[in-house]
Design an enzyme around this catalytic site. Structure first.
Site, PDB file in Angstrom:
ATOM      1  N   TYR A 137       1.015  -0.760  -0.124  1.00  0.00           N
ATOM      2  CA  TYR A 137       0.147  -0.068   0.158  1.00  0.00           C
ATOM      3  C   TYR A 137       0.720   1.150  -0.045  1.00  0.00           C
ATOM      4  CZ  TYR A 137      -4.935  -0.275  -0.159  1.00  0.00           C
ATOM      5  OH  TYR A 137      -6.062  -0.021  -0.230  1.00  0.00           O
ATOM      6  N   GLU A 171      -0.512   4.501  -0.772  1.00  0.00           N
ATOM      7  CA  GLU A 171      -1.596   5.686  -1.250  1.00  0.00           C
ATOM      8  C   GLU A 171      -0.522   7.372  -0.325  1.00  0.00           C
ATOM      9  OE1 GLU A 171      -4.819   6.332   1.425  1.00  0.00           O
ATOM     10  OE2 GLU A 171      -5.894   3.877   0.295  1.00  0.00           O
ATOM     11  N   ASP A 219      -6.049  13.143 -25.077  1.00  0.00           N
ATOM     12  CA  ASP A 219      -6.126  11.515 -24.860  1.00  0.00           C
ATOM     13  C   ASP A 219      -5.477  11.244 -26.124  1.00  0.00           C
ATOM     14  OD1 ASP A 219      -6.785   8.926 -24.687  1.00  0.00           O
ATOM     15  OD2 ASP A 219      -8.552   9.651 -23.670  1.00  0.00           O
ATOM     16  N   THR A 227      -3.206   5.180 -22.195  1.00  0.00           N
ATOM     17  CA  THR A 227      -3.583   4.992 -21.098  1.00  0.00           C
ATOM     18  C   THR A 227      -2.096   4.083 -21.783  1.00  0.00           C
ATOM     19  OG1 THR A 227      -4.563   3.525 -23.194  1.00  0.00           O
ATOM     20  CG2 THR A 227      -5.461   4.306 -21.405  1.00  0.00           C
ATOM     21  N   LYS A 256      -1.415   0.634 -25.438  1.00  0.00           N
ATOM     22  CA  LYS A 256      -1.873   0.357 -26.619  1.00  0.00           C
ATOM     23  C   LYS A 256      -0.697   0.163 -27.319  1.00  0.00           C
ATOM     24  CE  LYS A 256      -6.598   1.952 -25.765  1.00  0.00           C
ATOM     25  NZ  LYS A 256      -6.294   2.640 -24.708  1.00  0.00           N
ATOM     26  N   ARG A 282      -1.598  -2.707 -18.323  1.00  0.00           N
ATOM     27  CA  ARG A 282      -2.912  -1.862 -18.424  1.00  0.00           C
ATOM     28  C   ARG A 282      -3.182  -0.639 -17.659  1.00  0.00           C
ATOM     29  NH1 ARG A 282      -5.527  -4.706 -21.496  1.00  0.00           N
ATOM     30  NH2 ARG A 282      -7.481  -3.418 -22.019  1.00  0.00           N
TER      31      ARG A 282
HETATM   32  N1  DSN Z   1     -12.159   0.522 -25.621  1.00  0.00           N
HETATM   33  C1  DSN Z   1     -10.367   1.335 -25.975  1.00  0.00           C
HETATM   34  C2  DSN Z   1     -10.459   1.457 -27.229  1.00  0.00           C
HETATM   35  O1  DSN Z   1     -10.754  -0.238 -27.819  1.00  0.00           O
HETATM   36  O2  DSN Z   1     -10.381   1.610 -28.000  1.00  0.00           O
HETATM   37  C3  DSN Z   1     -10.543   2.526 -25.489  1.00  0.00           C
HETATM   38  O3  DSN Z   1     -10.976   2.430 -24.441  1.00  0.00           O
END
Ligand code: DSN
Length: 424
Positions: free
Chosen positions: A46, A48, A192, A218, A221, A227
């Protein structure tokens, strides 16, 4: 107790990933060390708070992991400040909105049905429920955003936050124009970059940190990490909302954003994931990763060219990044049917609304393909031609199980030669 049920599920999912062709534009395959960091003892801790300012003891070691993640991330994008704690892109966006908006404030985002994202104002999401969303979209004739039109909407609607970025837009963004619009109407500008983050870090696409007040992403990707989510700024600035510290000075935006992540929207950070993010950011700083991102784009262009040659309509005609959206209406097949047929052949993709779609989000007229994952496995342009042929064969024979099964056997045999871990 040995959990044989979950062990069996893990093994079968590994086999599915190994045997199939992964074309979901938001997925990728991490390296062994990215995965090992996630499965480490750091999951027990933990922590925080922020490094050196924690609410729990024993954080000295995990502090080092978080500082490494922050420093590598800042170097990767040229940021002056970064928060690596958001559990996901949605959490990152929630924190930014909590920091920048009051309930009922107007936000201007890219329409979900044109390729935007749920967290950019969709009425089924917190962003559309707590705030007042208005949208811009693409042009019917070109499938492209006309950035000059966003100004007209912004002047009429007076948003407090303008959001750029998408889940299914195959082109770069005109951040400079958007920043001018934001300044004119007194809005903050947020990008984003969840989808193209890796292509931005390696400079194949423009860097929004030079223009946008705040950038979220994120990490899993094109960036090829675990993730998770991140928030960054190219420049820090005194918050424009009049929030002061005990000395009466305006707090810097970085402080406002840090506290919007914790305690604003999250509890304890996932230290194992943060360590894994640090590994991925370190990998993304290497020349090998730069070469990888270049190949992702070459592969996307090769796949779209092959599909166009077979009569498929790419929304906007071509791609500049890792993905493409196919309008299937001329092929007389829905997105749902296409996704289902391809999955039968272990080619994984997702149905997707196309701009001005006449079908529901559960059916859709489109399908989205991305090349980040297959490129990690080592596939090149000539392999994209083969994938396009498999896709066409399956879609043109969507009710013929024998033909689909034949494609599936070919896919399995072919994919055996490509390793699943990045960098192997
Ligand atoms: N769900 C994701 C995508 O496939 O683009 C985006 O959050």
């Amino acid at each position: 107790m040995k959990d044989t049920q979950i062990a069996d599920i893990l093994q079968r999912e590994y086999q599915r990933q190994l045997q199939g062709v992964e074309l979901i534009a938001s997925e990728n395959f991490v390296s062994k060390q990215v995965m090992q960091a996630m499965g480490s003892h750091l999951t027990n801790k933990y922590a925080e708070g922020l490094p050196k300012k924690r609410y729990y003891g024993g954080c000295e070691v995990v502090d080092e992991a978080e500082i490494l993640a922050q420093e590598r991330l800042k170097k990767l994008f040229g940021a002056v400040w970064a928060n690596v704690q958001p559990h996901s892109g949605a959490q990152a966006n929630a924190a930014v909105m909590l920091a920048c908006l009051k309930p009922g404030d107007t936000i201007l985002g890219f329409d979900l049905s044109h390729g935007g994202h749920l967290t950019h104002g969709s009425l089924v999401n917190f962003s559309g429920k707590l705030y007042r969303p208005v949208f811009y979209g693409v042009e019917k004739e070109t499938g492209l955003i006309d950035f000059s039109k966003i100004r007209e909407i912004a002047i009429k609607e007076r948003p407090k936050l303008i959001i750029c970025g998408a889940s299914a837009y195959a082109h770069d963004w005109d951040y400079a124009t958007l920043r001018a619009v934001a300044d004119e109407v007194g809005a903050l500008l947020m990008a984003d970059i969840a989808h193209p983050a890796g292509l931005i870090a390696t400079k194949y696409l423009k860097n929004p940190l030079e223009y946008c007040h705040i950038v979220t992403s994120t990490t899993h990707k094109t960036l090829r990490g675990p993730r998770g989510g991140i928030i960054m700024m190219g420049k820090d600035f005194p918050n424009p909302f009049g929030i002061t510290n005990p000395k009466g000075e305006l707090r810097m935006m970085s402080e406002i954003l840090d506290s919007a992540v914790f305690p604003g929207t999250q509890g304890g950070p996932l230290m194992h994931v943060i360590a894994s993010k640090a590994v991925a950011f370190g990998e993304a700083l290497t020349p090998e990763y730069h070469t990888y991102c270049g190949q992702v784009i070459k592969n996307a262009q090769a796949l779209s060219k092959s599909l166009v040659a077979m009569g498929y309509n790419i929304v906007s005609g071509y791609t500049e990044n890792h993905l493409m959206l196919i309008d299937l209406r001329n092929k007389n097949i829905t997105g749902k049917e296409a996704e289902n047929a391809l999955v039968q052949a272990d080619i994984t993709a997702n149905k997707n609304m196309v701009p001005f779609d006449d079908k529901s989000p559960f059916v859709t007229s489109g399908i989205r393909f991305g090349t980040s994952a297959v490129t990690t496995r080592g596939l090149k342009e000539k392999d994209m031609e083969k994938i396009a042929t498999w896709i066409d064969t399956v879609l043109m024979n969507k009710d013929n199980n024998t033909i689909i099964n034949q494609v599936k056997q070919e896919v399995h045999a072919y994919m055996q030669q490509f390793p699943l871990f990045a960098g192997e």
